[in-house]
Design a protein around this motif. Structure first.
Motif, PDB file in Angstrom:
ATOM      1  N   ILE A  92       0.834  -1.207   0.000  1.00 51.90           N
ATOM      2  CA  ILE A  92       0.000   0.000   0.000  1.00 51.90           C
ATOM      3  C   ILE A  92       0.867   1.256   0.000  1.00 51.90           C
ATOM      4  O   ILE A  92       0.458   2.303  -0.503  1.00 51.90           O
ATOM      5  CB  ILE A  92      -0.925  -0.004   1.242  1.00 51.90           C
ATOM      6  N   LEU A  93       2.090   1.151   0.552  1.00 53.13           N
ATOM      7  CA  LEU A  93       2.972   2.317   0.652  1.00 53.13           C
ATOM      8  C   LEU A  93       3.349   2.827  -0.736  1.00 53.13           C
ATOM      9  O   LEU A  93       3.586   2.040  -1.655  1.00 53.13           O
ATOM     10  CB  LEU A  93       4.242   1.950   1.426  1.00 53.13           C
ATOM     11  N   PRO A  94       3.420   4.157  -0.901  1.00 54.75           N
ATOM     12  CA  PRO A  94       3.776   4.720  -2.220  1.00 54.75           C
ATOM     13  C   PRO A  94       5.132   4.236  -2.731  1.00 54.75           C
ATOM     14  O   PRO A  94       5.336   4.119  -3.939  1.00 54.75           O
ATOM     15  CB  PRO A  94       3.797   6.233  -1.947  1.00 54.75           C
ATOM     16  N   THR A  95       6.035   3.932  -1.799  1.00 52.17           N
ATOM     17  CA  THR A  95       7.384   3.488  -2.201  1.00 52.17           C
ATOM     18  C   THR A  95       7.330   2.221  -3.034  1.00 52.17           C
ATOM     19  O   THR A  95       8.167   2.016  -3.927  1.00 52.17           O
ATOM     20  CB  THR A  95       8.247   3.242  -0.942  1.00 52.17           C
ATOM     21  N   PHE A  96       6.348   1.349  -2.764  1.00 49.08           N
ATOM     22  CA  PHE A  96       6.271   0.058  -3.445  1.00 49.08           C
ATOM     23  C   PHE A  96       5.260   0.033  -4.588  1.00 49.08           C
ATOM     24  O   PHE A  96       4.960  -1.038  -5.111  1.00 49.08           O
ATOM     25  CB  PHE A  96       5.927  -1.044  -2.430  1.00 49.08           C
ATOM     26  N   HIS A  97       4.722   1.180  -4.949  1.00 50.11           N
ATOM     27  CA  HIS A  97       3.828   1.213  -6.099  1.00 50.11           C
ATOM     28  C   HIS A  97       4.630   0.924  -7.373  1.00 50.11           C
ATOM     29  O   HIS A  97       5.637   1.589  -7.653  1.00 50.11           O
ATOM     30  CB  HIS A  97       3.146   2.579  -6.204  1.00 50.11           C
TER      31      HIS A  97
END
Length: 690
Positions: A42-47
Motif C-alpha cells: 500500500i505504501l507509495p514506495t512500493f507502487h
C-alpha cells in the motif's frame, strides 16, 4: 535514496515479523511475512515495485544456497550422494512429468514447452520454510535430513529444466541427447567451477590467516564475497551458478573442519554473519511475495471469474499432483539407502513419512525467483501466457504454505523438552551464584570483584526476562538487618580492636548507625524527591540568613563560626585527624561485607531460596561504603581477562559437578555449556578489542 528506503523497509518487515510471531505462534513466520509484504504494497514506495530476476538470484538466492552448503558436512554429502541424486534429480523429473500431464489436460491451451516450463518452476522446494512451520514439533530426524538434501540441489534442477524448456520454446524442437548433454554440462560444470574456485579462495584465506597483518579484516570480507564472485563466474561460463555456490559452501564446510581451532575468532564472526544474513534474506523473499500479491490478484481480474477459477483449479491440481507424486515415490521406493530417511517399506512408519514428505513439499524462494525470471519477450515477440504462469506459480506457493502450515501441526506431536524453562532458570541462577561466591571469596580488589559480579549477574538475562526483584520488606530488609548486626559484631571483634584505635571504631560505629540503617528503609521515589526539595530549601534559607553565597564567604563564615565555638573546633580537628583511619576501617569492613554476602548467598542456595535479595543488599552496601570513602566518581574498572576466565571456570565446574551427580540432564548441561561458551567468547573478544 529510494533503493535504500526499499532495503530498509524490507529488513524492517523481517524484524516486524519476528516481533509479531511470538504472539501468534500457531501462524508460521512465512505467512506473517507474506501478510506484512501485502500491507507494505500500500505504501507509495512500493507502487509499481518490480524485481529484476537476475539480481534476485544473484543477491538473495546465491548467498542463501552458499550458507545451505556450508551447513552440510562434506562427509554427509558424500555418504548420501546416491540419495541426493534420487531426491533432487529423479524425484524432480518424476514430479515435473506429473505436473506437465496435469497441465496438458486443462483447457489452458498452453504450448508443451511452456507447460514444461511451469513444471520446472514449481519443482524446487524450500526446506527453510518447512522448518519454520515445524518449530516446536517432533519432525522425524531422517525426514528432516531428506528435505534438506532435496532442497539443497533440486533448485539447480529446476533452473536447468526451465532453461531447457525456454530453449525448446524458442527453437521449436529439442533432441533428448542435446537436452541430457546440456543438463550434464550445466549441472556438473557448475559443481566443478564452484569447487575449483572455492578451493582457490580457501587456499588464499588459509595463507592470509597465517601471514596477513590483520587476518580478520581480509578473510571475513573475502568469505562474504565468495558466493557472489563464484556465481558470476559460473553463469559467465554457461554453467549453473546456484550449483556452483552450493559446491563452494560444501568446500568451505570442509575448510572449517580442517581449521578446527585455528582462527577461531574469525570463524565465529563469519558464521554469525552468515546465519544472520541468510535468515534476513529468507524473510525478505516472503515479504517480496507479499508485495507481489496485489498485482497478481489485480491481473487475475482481467481473466474474469471463469478464467480466474480455471487458474485456481489448475494451481490446486498441480499442488495435488505434486503431493501424490512425492507420496507415491516414497511409498513405492525399495532402495535400502532410503530406509534411513523414510523407514522400512510396507510399514506404517513408511506411510506416515511418505505423507509428511508429500505435505513438506513447500515452495518458496527459488520458485518465486524462477517465475520472475521468465522473459517478457522471446524472438522479439511477447512471451504468451506469461501472466497465467506467474499467477499459477504464486497460487501454488500460497497453497503449499497454507496446507503445510495447517496439516503439519495436526500430524506432528509437540516437542517434549528434556528440561523445562523453569529448570533452566533455576540451575542457571545456581551456576551464576556459585561463580559469584567464588569471586567474592577471592583475594582480588573490591572494585574488580564488584564489577565482575555485576557482569556475571547479567547472564541471568539469558532467557530474555528481567530479573525478579525481591520484595523489600519480606526479603531485602531482614537480610539487611542481619548483615547490619554482623557488621556491628565485626567492629567488636579482636581483629578490629587490635588494628584500629578505639576512637576510630567509635566514630565509624556512629557512621554505620546513621548511614547504613537509613538506606535499609524503603524509600518511595516521591519521598526521595521531597527530601531533596527540603534539603534545597534548608540550604537556600541558610545562605540567605548567613549571607554566604560564594566559596570565600562560606570559608570565612566557617572560620568565624568555629572560632566562637571551641568545642566544635576540637571535634572537627579530631575528625580530620581520624579521617584516614576511618577510611582504612571502612575498606576493611567492606572486604568483610563481601565475605558475609558470599556466606548468605551460599546459605540461600543450599536452602533453595531465591537469591535476588543478595544483589539488592550488595547495591545498598556498596553505596554506603562509597559515600563513607568519599568515592563520588564512578570510575570504569577494567576487569583482567584472567578474572573472567577464573569466573567462567567456576561455572564450568558447577555444571560438570551437577552432571556427574546426575542432578541435571545432559541436554540441560549442554545448554548451560553453550551459554557459558557464548558469554566467555563475548567477554574475551571485548577484552581483545580494547
Amino acid at each position: 535514496m529510494s533503493i535504500l528506503l526499499i532495503i530498509a523497509l524490507l529488513v524492517g518487515a523481517v524484524v516486524a515479523a519476528n516481533i509479531v510471531q511470538p504472539f501468534v505462534k500457531r501462524i508460521p513466520e512465512a505467512l506473517i511475512l507474506i501478510v506484512i509484504g501485502a500491507l507494505f504494497s500500500i505504501l507509495p514506495t512500493f507502487h509499481g515495485f518490480q524485481i529484476n530476476s537476475e539480481f534476485f538470484l544473484f543477491l538473495i538466492i546465491a548467498p542463501i544456497m552458499f550458507q545451505e552448503g556450508q551447513s552440510h558436512p562434506y562427509n554427509t554429502i558424500r555418504k548420501h550422494a546416491k540419495t541426493i541424486i534420487q531426491l533432487s534429480v529423479v524425484l524432480a523429473l518424476f514430479t515435473m512429468v506429473l505436473v506437465a500431464l496435469v497441465n496438458a489436460n486443462f483447457p489452458t491451451k498452453w504450448p508443451l514447452a511452456l507447460t514444461i516450463a511451469l513444471a520446472a518452476i514449481v519443482v524446487p522446494t524450500d526446506a527453510v520454510a518447512v522448518k519454520s512451520m515445524t518449530k516446536g514439533l517432533t519432525m522425524p530426524k531422517g525426514l528432516n535430513k531428506s528435505l534438506e538434501l532435496e532442497s539443497l540441489f533440486n533448485d539447480a534442477t529446476g533452473i536447468v529444466l526451465l532453461d531447457l524448456a525456454l530453449s525448446f520454446f524458442t527453437k521449436g524442437s529439442l533432441s533428448p541427447m542435446t537436452g541430457i548433454g546440456y543438463f550434464l554440462f550445466v549441472s556438473l560444470g557448475g559443481l566443478l567451477v564452484g569447487a575449483i574456485l572455492s578451493l582457490l579462495v580457501v587456499g588464499l584465506r588459509m595463507y592470509l590467516n597465517f601471514h596477513a597483518t590483520s587476518a580478520q579484516a581480509t578473510t571475513i570480507p573475502l568469505n562474504l564475497l565468495t558466493p557472489f564472485v563464484i556465481y558470476i563466474v559460473a553463469e559467465h561460463l554457461g554453467t549453473s551458478g546456484i550449483l556452483a555456490v552450493v559446491a563452494a559452501g560444501l568446500v568451505h564446510n570442509w575448510e572449517h573442519s580442517k581449521l578446527q581451532l585455528i582462527a577461531t575468532e574469525s570463524q565465529i564472526v563469519t558464521a554469525t554473519i552468515w546465519q544472520t544474513t541468510t535468515t534476513v534474506l529468507n524473510g525478505i523473499v516472503f515479504v517480496i511475495l507479499g508485495l507481489a500479491l496485489p498485482a497478481i490478484f489485480k491481473t487475475m481480474t482481467h481473466f474474469g471469474w471463469i478464467g480466474s477459477l480455471i487458474l485456481l483449479a489448475l494451481a490446486a491440481a498441480i499442488y495435488l499432483a505434486m503431493f501424490l507424486g512425492r507420496f507415491l515415490w516414497v511409498t513405492l521406493q525399495s532402495d535400502q539407502n532410503l530406509t534411513e530417511f523414510f523407514g522400512k517399506k510396507h510399514t506404517k512408519n513408511r506411510r506416515i513419512r511418505a505423507r509428511l514428505f508429500g505435505l513438506s513439499g513447500v515452495h518458496g524462494a527459488v520458485t518465486l525467483a524462477l517465475a520472475m525470471s521468465l522473459p517478457t519477450k522471446i524472438n522479439g515477440r511477447p512471451l504468451p501466457f506469461l501472466d497465467e504462469i506467474q499467477i499459477v506459480t504464486t497460487l501454488v506457493i500460497l497453497l503449499s504454505l497454507a496446507v503445510a502450515s495447517v496439516s503439519l501441526p495436526l500430524l506432528l506431536k509437540p516437542e517434549t523438552a528434556e528440561f523445562s524453562p523453569e529448570d533452566l532458570d533455576r540451575v542457571r541462577k545456581q551456576m551464576i551464584d556459585t561463580a559469584i561466591i567464588a569471586v567474592e571469596q577471592s583475594s582480588a580488589k573490591h572494585a574488580i570483584k564488584k564489577a565482575l559480579s555485576q557482569t556475571l549477574q547479567t547472564q541471568k538475562f539469558t532467557n530474555g526476562r528481567r530479573l525478579a526483584q525481591a520484595d523489600f520488606t519480606t526479603a531485602v530488609l531482614p537480610l539487611m538487618n542481619a548483615v547490619f548486626d554482623e557488621l556491628n559484631d565485626y567492629l567488636d571483634s579482636d581483629h578490629v580492636q587490635q588494628n584500629f584505635a578505639e576512637n576510630t571504631i567509635a566514630i565509624y560505629s556512629k557512621i554505620i548507625q546513621r548511614g547504613l540503617i537509613n538506606p535499609a528503609t524503603k524509600r518511595h521515589p516521591l519521598m526521595h524527591l521531597v527530601r531533596k526539595l527540603r534539603r534545597l530549601q534548608g540550604e537556600l534559607r541558610f545562605h540567605i540568613k548567613t549571607r554566604t553565597f560564594t566559596r570565600k564567604q562560606r570559608a570565612r563564615y566557617q572560620q568565624e563560626h568555629l572560632k566562637a565555638r571551641p568545642k566544635q573546633q576540637r571535634m572537627m580537628a579530631n575528625l580530620r585527624d581520624n579521617r584516614h583511619a576511618v577510611w582504612a576501617l571502612n575498606a576493611d569492613t567492606q572486604s568483610y561485607a563481601d565475605q558475609l554476602l558470599a556466606k548468605h548467598l551460599a546459605e540461600q542456595m543450599i536452602a533453595g531460596q531465591e537469591t535476588g535479595n543478595i544483589d539488592q543488599v550488595r547495591t545498598l552496601l556498596d553505596r554506603f561504603f562509597d559515600l563513607v570513602a568519599h568515592d563520588y566518581q564512578h570510575v570504569n574498572v577494567t576487569v583482567p581477562a584472567e578474572a573472567y576466565i577464573h569466573a567462567f571456570g567456576h561455572e564450568y565446574r558447577f555444571v560438570t559437578s551437577e552432571l556427574e551427580k546426575k542432578a541435571i540432564s545432559p541436554a540441560l548441561g549442554d545448554q548451560l555449556y553453550h551459554e557459558i561458551n557464548q558469554a566467555q567468547t563475548l567477554q574475551l573478544m571485548d577484552f581483545t578489542a580494547n
